[in-house]
Motif scaffolding. Structure first.
Motif, PDB file in Angstrom:
ATOM      1  N   UNK A  71     -13.081  71.553  98.600  1.00 12.26           N
ATOM      2  CA  UNK A  71     -14.012  72.611  98.197  1.00 12.26           C
ATOM      3  C   UNK A  71     -15.113  72.670  99.251  1.00 12.26           C
ATOM      4  N   UNK A  72     -15.345  73.842  99.802  1.00 11.23           N
ATOM      5  CA  UNK A  72     -16.304  73.968 100.897  1.00 11.23           C
ATOM      6  C   UNK A  72     -17.656  74.426 100.366  1.00 11.23           C
ATOM      7  N   UNK A  73     -18.688  73.643 100.631  1.00 14.21           N
ATOM      8  CA  UNK A  73     -20.040  74.042 100.250  1.00 14.21           C
ATOM      9  C   UNK A  73     -20.767  74.434 101.540  1.00 14.21           C
ATOM     10  N   UNK A  74     -20.939  75.721 101.721  1.00 13.79           N
ATOM     11  CA  UNK A  74     -21.467  76.258 102.986  1.00 13.79           C
ATOM     12  C   UNK A  74     -22.872  75.730 103.286  1.00 13.79           C
ATOM     13  N   UNK A  75     -23.077  75.327 104.529  1.00 21.38           N
ATOM     14  CA  UNK A  75     -24.431  75.037 104.997  1.00 21.38           C
ATOM     15  C   UNK A  75     -25.054  73.758 104.462  1.00 21.38           C
ATOM     16  N   UNK A  76     -24.262  72.860 103.859  1.00 22.43           N
ATOM     17  CA  UNK A  76     -24.851  71.615 103.377  1.00 22.43           C
ATOM     18  C   UNK A  76     -24.302  70.412 104.134  1.00 22.43           C
ATOM     19  N   UNK A  77     -23.830  70.660 105.357  1.00 24.61           N
ATOM     20  CA  UNK A  77     -23.317  69.568 106.191  1.00 24.61           C
ATOM     21  C   UNK A  77     -24.382  69.060 107.145  1.00 24.61           C
ATOM     22  N   UNK A  78     -23.970  68.770 108.369  1.00 24.48           N
ATOM     23  CA  UNK A  78     -24.887  68.238 109.375  1.00 24.48           C
ATOM     24  C   UNK A  78     -25.477  69.385 110.202  1.00 24.48           C
ATOM     25  N   UNK A  79     -26.741  69.245 110.630  1.00 24.07           N
ATOM     26  CA  UNK A  79     -27.317  70.276 111.493  1.00 24.07           C
ATOM     27  C   UNK A  79     -26.571  70.307 112.825  1.00 24.07           C
ATOM     28  N   UNK A  80     -26.401  71.507 113.375  1.00 26.58           N
ATOM     29  CA  UNK A  80     -25.743  71.614 114.680  1.00 26.58           C
ATOM     30  C   UNK A  80     -26.751  71.285 115.765  1.00 26.58           C
ATOM     31  N   UNK A  81     -26.295  70.464 116.722  1.00 29.60           N
ATOM     32  CA  UNK A  81     -27.197  69.939 117.746  1.00 29.60           C
ATOM     33  C   UNK A  81     -27.861  71.028 118.570  1.00 29.60           C
ATOM     34  N   UNK A  82     -27.117  72.077 118.878  1.00 27.32           N
ATOM     35  CA  UNK A  82     -27.695  73.109 119.740  1.00 27.32           C
ATOM     36  C   UNK A  82     -28.524  74.110 118.937  1.00 27.32           C
TER      37      UNK A  82
ATOM     38  N   UNK B 106     -26.091  74.969 110.441  1.00 27.63           N
ATOM     39  CA  UNK B 106     -25.679  73.719 109.804  1.00 27.63           C
ATOM     40  C   UNK B 106     -24.209  73.799 109.448  1.00 27.63           C
ATOM     41  N   UNK B 107     -23.521  72.687 109.562  1.00 24.55           N
ATOM     42  CA  UNK B 107     -22.117  72.616 109.148  1.00 24.55           C
ATOM     43  C   UNK B 107     -21.999  72.649 107.632  1.00 24.55           C
ATOM     44  N   UNK B 108     -20.788  72.463 107.138  1.00 22.25           N
ATOM     45  CA  UNK B 108     -20.534  72.560 105.698  1.00 22.25           C
ATOM     46  C   UNK B 108     -20.285  71.182 105.088  1.00 22.25           C
ATOM     47  N   UNK B 109     -20.448  71.132 103.782  1.00 16.97           N
ATOM     48  CA  UNK B 109     -20.069  69.931 103.034  1.00 16.97           C
ATOM     49  C   UNK B 109     -18.675  70.173 102.475  1.00 16.97           C
ATOM     50  N   UNK B 110     -17.742  69.302 102.794  1.00 18.10           N
ATOM     51  CA  UNK B 110     -16.370  69.462 102.322  1.00 18.10           C
ATOM     52  C   UNK B 110     -16.122  68.438 101.219  1.00 18.10           C
ATOM     53  N   UNK B 111     -16.032  68.926  99.993  1.00 11.14           N
ATOM     54  CA  UNK B 111     -15.808  68.035  98.857  1.00 11.14           C
ATOM     55  C   UNK B 111     -14.309  67.935  98.617  1.00 11.14           C
ATOM     56  N   UNK B 112     -13.766  66.728  98.760  1.00  9.26           N
ATOM     57  CA  UNK B 112     -12.322  66.529  98.645  1.00  9.26           C
ATOM     58  C   UNK B 112     -12.017  65.975  97.256  1.00  9.26           C
ATOM     59  N   UNK B 113     -11.268  66.738  96.487  1.00 10.81           N
ATOM     60  CA  UNK B 113     -10.947  66.334  95.110  1.00 10.81           C
ATOM     61  C   UNK B 113     -10.035  65.116  95.134  1.00 10.81           C
TER      62      UNK B 113
END
Ligand SMILES: [Zn+2]
Ligand SMILES: [Zn+2]
Length: 368
Positions: free
Chosen positions: A306-317, A321-328
């Motif tokens: 399940x992809x949670x947009x914009x709750x991952x890691x900040x992009x260095x440049x 922000x990346x996404x949070x991928x919740x794996x069931x």
């Protein structure tokens, strides 16, 4: 120094995944946070990081496999790194000789003070600090400009004079038939100047070894092995030469919850069978310490992401922000209460009468 593969305890033909797994396990075990005050563990942690740094980069690994350890900054080599990322794809001859002959200038080899060497320092960061960015103090032991002569190498009240042998060119030419061979001047070692009265502190070199501590801003979103270039904070050049650069290499502790995949973060989410079958809301931790509610759709199978947009890691440049991928992950209970057992036995009965044996049809199809 131990072989990188030995350091990580993997065979030479190990896959990228195996290398990553081995690194994670060792990095967690030897991380300074887990071993406060243990110098041996810290050394080990650094060695593990260095090995992973090379073996996780396909180009550098190939180079290592063919040539072994290559030149590192501070050892007279020209391992050129990018400001960010891991673009240390090798070295070229210009860089290799960059320390010997000052770059640019007349005919390639110009006179004058030489540039100082680049140096590399490692910083250990928590997983969270790597994501949000942090300012760290980085002590660097290196050759610095001599405080007595301010780098000139000459005693107080005197100054270096033009070299009488090369007349300040730094090179001497020798004719051999049609060829003329240029060599660094043996009297002044290419500096173009000589010091008649050397500084008593540095004995004419213009440099003394000492530890300087720099405040370095680590940008949000760095990863394991990110190289941050700090211009001009490398070793002082001999006799007042331009300083080299400092490369700060980040060592990031693994997180017990999140796995980094580029700018995305992967989180395993245990879900009960009934939650997966019926669907429902689950609350997930986010890397910034908050939470986010996510809908698990009815009929989610094990491994569904399940992809949670914009709750991952900040992009260095700085590009978002990346996404949070919740794996069931379907969690099967290890023990059942009487009530659960009865309910599940009832469910099994219904399943069989409604759907039959779930394997029968599939295996028959495969068998043709
Ligand atoms: Zn001095
Ligand atoms: Zn000379």
């Amino acid at each position: 120094m131990a072989d990188y593969y030995e350091t990580l305890g993997v065979p030479k033909g190990a896959s990228a995944d195996e290398i990553k797994k081995a690194y994670r396990k060792l990095a967690r075990k030897y991380h300074p946070d887990a071993n406060p005050g243990d110098a041996a563990a810290e050394e080990r942690f650094k060695a593990i990081g260095e090995a992973y740094d090379t073996l996780s980069d396909p180009d550098r690994r190939k180079q290592y496999d063919s040539f072994g350890r290559t030149f590192r900054p501070g050892q007279g080599g020209g391992f050129q790194g990018a400001d960010f990322g891991n673009a240390a794809a090798g070295f070229d001859l210009g860089d290799l000789f960059g320390g010997l002959f000052n770059r640019g200038g007349r005919g390639g080899a110009s006179a004058g003070p030489r540039r100082g060497a680049d140096v590399e320092a490692q910083v250990s960061l928590s997983f969270e600090d790597a994501l949000r960015g942090v300012t760290v103090k980085v002590p660097v032991d290196k050759a610095n400009a001599c405080p007595t002569c301010h780098g000139s190498g000459a005693a107080a009240g005197t100054a270096p004079t033009i070299c009488p042998v090369c007349k300040g060119r730094g090179v001497t030419s020798e004719s051999q038939g049609f060829f003329s061979i240029n060599q660094p001047c043996s009297r002044c070692a290419g500096a173009g100047t000589v010091i008649e009265h050397p500084c008593p502190t540095c004995h004419g070199s213009g440099r003394v070894r000492s530890t300087k501590t720099y405040q370095v801003r680590i940008p949000a979103g760095v990863r394991e092995g990110t190289r941050i270039k700090v211009r001009g904070k490398g070793e002082a050049g001999p006799r007042g030469g331009e300083p080299g650069d400092l490369y700060v290499v980040t060592r990031v502790a693994p997180s017990p919850l999140f796995q980094r995949r580029g700018d995305d973060l992967v989180l395993d989410v245990p879900v009960t069978f009934s939650e997966a079958a019926l669907g429902g809301q689950v609350e997930l931790p986010t890397p910034d310490g908050g939470t986010v509610r996510v809908k698990v759709p009815a009929g989610s199978t094990d491994g569904k992401t399940l992809r949670v947009k914009g709750r991952g890691a900040p992009k260095l440049n700085g590009g978002g922000t990346g996404d949070l991928l919740a794996r069931v992950r379907i969690a099967v209970p290890g023990s059942l209460s009487k009530q659960e057992r009865e309910a599940l036995e009832k469910l099994q009965e219904i399943e069989r009468s409604d759907h039959g044996d779930p394997r029968e049809k599939l295996f028959q199809e495969r068998a043709g």
